[in-house]
Scaffold this active site. Sequence first.
Site, PDB file in Angstrom:
ATOM      1  N   ASN A 110      85.528 156.239  29.685  1.00  7.37           N
ATOM      2  CA  ASN A 110      84.489 155.552  29.099  1.00  7.37           C
ATOM      3  C   ASN A 110      83.953 154.762  30.406  1.00  7.37           C
ATOM      4  O   ASN A 110      84.727 153.967  31.178  1.00  7.37           O
ATOM      5  CB  ASN A 110      84.943 154.695  27.954  1.00  7.37           C
ATOM      6  CG  ASN A 110      85.019 153.333  28.182  1.00  7.37           C
ATOM      7  OD1 ASN A 110      84.111 152.423  28.245  1.00  7.37           O
ATOM      8  ND2 ASN A 110      86.386 152.789  28.167  1.00  7.37           N
ATOM      9  N   PHE A 114      79.870 147.174  28.341  1.00  5.45           N
ATOM     10  CA  PHE A 114      79.626 146.288  27.291  1.00  5.45           C
ATOM     11  C   PHE A 114      78.514 146.277  26.607  1.00  5.45           C
ATOM     12  O   PHE A 114      77.612 145.390  26.494  1.00  5.45           O
ATOM     13  CB  PHE A 114      79.731 144.868  28.000  1.00  5.45           C
ATOM     14  CG  PHE A 114      80.876 144.248  28.742  1.00  5.45           C
ATOM     15  CD1 PHE A 114      82.044 144.975  28.545  1.00  5.45           C
ATOM     16  CD2 PHE A 114      81.113 143.408  29.583  1.00  5.45           C
ATOM     17  CE1 PHE A 114      83.284 144.510  28.786  1.00  5.45           C
ATOM     18  CE2 PHE A 114      82.258 142.971  30.070  1.00  5.45           C
ATOM     19  CZ  PHE A 114      83.467 143.610  29.840  1.00  5.45           C
ATOM     20  N   SER A 174      87.233 144.858  32.947  1.00  2.00           N
ATOM     21  CA  SER A 174      86.393 145.973  32.709  1.00  2.00           C
ATOM     22  C   SER A 174      85.815 146.675  33.918  1.00  2.00           C
ATOM     23  O   SER A 174      85.129 145.896  34.843  1.00  2.00           O
ATOM     24  CB  SER A 174      85.154 145.729  31.573  1.00  2.00           C
ATOM     25  OG  SER A 174      84.451 146.997  31.728  1.00  2.00           O
ATOM     26  N   ASN A 176      83.559 148.528  34.141  1.00  2.00           N
ATOM     27  CA  ASN A 176      82.245 149.109  33.970  1.00  2.00           C
ATOM     28  C   ASN A 176      81.084 147.991  34.135  1.00  2.00           C
ATOM     29  O   ASN A 176      80.012 148.177  33.670  1.00  2.00           O
ATOM     30  CB  ASN A 176      82.014 149.624  32.451  1.00  2.00           C
ATOM     31  CG  ASN A 176      82.970 150.949  32.333  1.00  2.00           C
ATOM     32  OD1 ASN A 176      83.099 151.799  33.478  1.00  2.00           O
ATOM     33  ND2 ASN A 176      83.772 150.941  31.461  1.00  2.00           N
ATOM     34  N   THR A 177      81.371 146.670  34.597  1.00  4.62           N
ATOM     35  CA  THR A 177      80.490 145.516  34.962  1.00  4.62           C
ATOM     36  C   THR A 177      80.682 145.703  36.139  1.00  4.62           C
ATOM     37  O   THR A 177      81.723 144.996  36.637  1.00  4.62           O
ATOM     38  CB  THR A 177      80.736 144.648  33.897  1.00  4.62           C
ATOM     39  OG1 THR A 177      80.478 144.769  32.489  1.00  4.62           O
ATOM     40  CG2 THR A 177      79.736 143.520  34.421  1.00  4.62           C
ATOM     41  N   LYS A 216      92.730 138.982  29.836  1.00  4.26           N
ATOM     42  CA  LYS A 216      93.067 140.410  30.074  1.00  4.26           C
ATOM     43  C   LYS A 216      92.689 140.980  31.171  1.00  4.26           C
ATOM     44  O   LYS A 216      91.777 140.763  31.849  1.00  4.26           O
ATOM     45  CB  LYS A 216      92.112 141.062  28.730  1.00  4.26           C
ATOM     46  CG  LYS A 216      92.490 142.774  28.663  1.00  4.26           C
ATOM     47  CD  LYS A 216      91.884 143.306  27.534  1.00  4.26           C
ATOM     48  CE  LYS A 216      91.945 144.880  27.565  1.00  4.26           C
ATOM     49  NZ  LYS A 216      91.538 145.336  26.397  1.00  4.26           N
ATOM     50  N   ASN A 245      93.916 146.706  30.577  1.00  6.25           N
ATOM     51  CA  ASN A 245      92.532 147.236  30.334  1.00  6.25           C
ATOM     52  C   ASN A 245      92.730 148.740  30.871  1.00  6.25           C
ATOM     53  O   ASN A 245      93.756 149.225  31.255  1.00  6.25           O
ATOM     54  CB  ASN A 245      91.363 146.583  31.223  1.00  6.25           C
ATOM     55  CG  ASN A 245      90.325 146.576  30.262  1.00  6.25           C
ATOM     56  OD1 ASN A 245      89.594 147.816  30.070  1.00  6.25           O
ATOM     57  ND2 ASN A 245      89.613 145.622  29.996  1.00  6.25           N
TER      58      ASN A 245
HETATM   59  C1  LIG Z   1      85.677 153.406  24.603  1.00  8.01           C
HETATM   60  C2  LIG Z   1      86.516 152.186  24.994  1.00  8.01           C
HETATM   61  C3  LIG Z   1      85.787 150.942  24.974  1.00  8.01           C
HETATM   62  C4  LIG Z   1      86.672 150.112  25.401  1.00  8.01           C
HETATM   63  N1  LIG Z   1      86.024 148.766  25.514  1.00  8.01           N
HETATM   64  C5  LIG Z   1      86.608 147.505  25.928  1.00  8.01           C
HETATM   65  C6  LIG Z   1      85.916 146.122  25.528  1.00  8.01           C
HETATM   66  O1  LIG Z   1      84.800 145.854  25.197  1.00  8.01           O
HETATM   67  N2  LIG Z   1      86.633 145.153  26.199  1.00  8.01           N
HETATM   68  C7  LIG Z   1      88.120 145.030  26.533  1.00  8.01           C
HETATM   69  O2  LIG Z   1      88.758 144.272  26.896  1.00  8.01           O
HETATM   70  N3  LIG Z   1      88.680 146.513  26.517  1.00  8.01           N
HETATM   71  C8  LIG Z   1      87.903 147.425  26.202  1.00  8.01           C
HETATM   72  N4  LIG Z   1      88.555 148.823  26.184  1.00  8.01           N
HETATM   73  C9  LIG Z   1      90.022 148.870  26.685  1.00  8.01           C
HETATM   74  C10 LIG Z   1      91.076 149.070  25.661  1.00  8.01           C
HETATM   75  O3  LIG Z   1      90.930 147.816  24.858  1.00  8.01           O
HETATM   76  C11 LIG Z   1      92.508 148.992  26.121  1.00  8.01           C
HETATM   77  O4  LIG Z   1      92.697 147.946  26.911  1.00  8.01           O
HETATM   78  C12 LIG Z   1      92.632 150.109  27.030  1.00  8.01           C
HETATM   79  O5  LIG Z   1      91.617 151.564  26.537  1.00  8.01           O
HETATM   80  C13 LIG Z   1      93.947 150.846  27.211  1.00  8.01           C
HETATM   81  O6  LIG Z   1      94.515 151.032  25.948  1.00  8.01           O
HETATM   82  P1  LIG Z   1      94.580 152.693  25.506  1.00  8.01           P
HETATM   83  O7  LIG Z   1      95.389 153.284  26.303  1.00  8.01           O
HETATM   84  O8  LIG Z   1      95.340 152.267  24.255  1.00  8.01           O
HETATM   85  O9  LIG Z   1      93.338 152.985  25.023  1.00  8.01           O
HETATM   86  C14 LIG Z   1      88.085 150.020  25.770  1.00  8.01           C
HETATM   87  C15 LIG Z   1      88.617 151.276  25.809  1.00  8.01           C
HETATM   88  C16 LIG Z   1      87.764 152.259  25.336  1.00  8.01           C
HETATM   89  C17 LIG Z   1      88.567 153.708  25.262  1.00  8.01           C
END
Ligand SMILES: Cc1cc2nc3c(=O)[nH]c(=O)nc-3n(C[C@H](O)[C@H](O)[C@H](O)COP(=O)(O)O)c2cc1C
Length: 340
Positions: A110, A114, A174, A176-177, A216, A245
């Site tokens: 992704n 934000f 993140s 993406n920023t 985080k 993350n």
């Molecule tokens: C579509 C998407 C959007 C995410 N948006 C955020 C976010 O806004 N803030 C954040 O701290 N982590 C965000 N994450 C990261 C997740 O909270 C998590 O840390 C990461 O995906 C690893 O866990 P997972 O393998 O269980 O997905 C996002 C993940 C995905 C897939």
Amino acid sequence: MYGLLRNILFRLPPEQAHNFTLSSLDVAQKLGILNAFTRTPAPCPVNVMGLEFPNPVGLAAGLDKNADHIDSLGALGFGFIEVGTVTPLAQAGNPAPRMFRLPEHQAIINRMGFNNEGLDHLIANVRNRRYRGVLGINVGKNKDTPNEQSEQDYRKGIAAVYSYADYITVNVSSPNTPGLRDLQFGDSLKQLLNAIKEEQLACRQAHGRYVPVAVKIAPDMDEQGIRFVAGALLEAGLDGVIATNTTISREAVKGHRHEQEAGGLSGAPVREASLKVIQCLNAELGEKMPIIGVGGITDGESAAEKIRAGAKLVQLYTGFIYRGPALINEAVEAIRKEVR
Ligand SMILES: Cc1cc2nc3c(=O)[nH]c(=O)nc-3n(C[C@H](O)[C@H](O)[C@H](O)COP(=O)(O)O)c2cc1C
């Protein structure tokens, strides 16, 4: 049941499926039929950061960025819910498409960036919630705020959500920023952590209540970097660390048609990297600061291994998309066996 639903949902583009699922959950919750599809895990209480969690399996940030769906997500059996990332001002995020499924790897890439409606919108939702479980609020900075002024955005976020959150997460990881993850290193990190602590203590003074703050971090750090983060967190007196993350590495998905998509990779391919970060953090932090483990939990064992590595709580995102609410109970039961 969820497998059947998933086959239908996965025919839709990922972001559409996401929105449709959350709206449907809201409807089911309002109709009072959500409980028919879910099973609340048996209690598995744990005390972390001074908070009592009914079970150690939470929802990770990013799924409910605006806190629009707290009540329905809160009815699925999670031990806690983290909403956000919220930035001070609303922002659109990156242009679509910005979310990609890699089902062969139980993964997602992704680059949402934000996208969110800003602090006021999130707080209005949080104030109106009926969910009474543990609520974390994850704060970030606006894309247009230069890194040198990021401190102000984080301070604004903490001050605004302080009286509504059980804990606050500061997201500096993140991908993406642009430039955000630079805040995880050297003097930038130390300065930011000091500012965060100062804001937290000012808020405690103003509200007469201590709200723990966790940071985080990303999985794409070498051991030296992780040790530095751990030391800086301890020095500044933060309350917890969330690891991790999404990753910018594509090693585990080489050759996949989405490999070249920019953004963060999550799900099974990040499991190993997240685990290594947790192990390294645990070696530095021991019992001095709790670790919340997230990244690649797709079954009971991948949840339990994070607890073995030293995490006190875990969070789900991508695994939850692929497996549905059954994963919550599976993870709780696997952890229960681990801590017995
Ligand atoms: C579509 C998407 C959007 C995410 N948006 C955020 C976010 O806004 N803030 C954040 O701290 N982590 C965000 N994450 C990261 C997740 O909270 C998590 O840390 C990461 O995906 C690893 O866990 P997972 O393998 O269980 O997905 C996002 C993940 C995905 C897939």
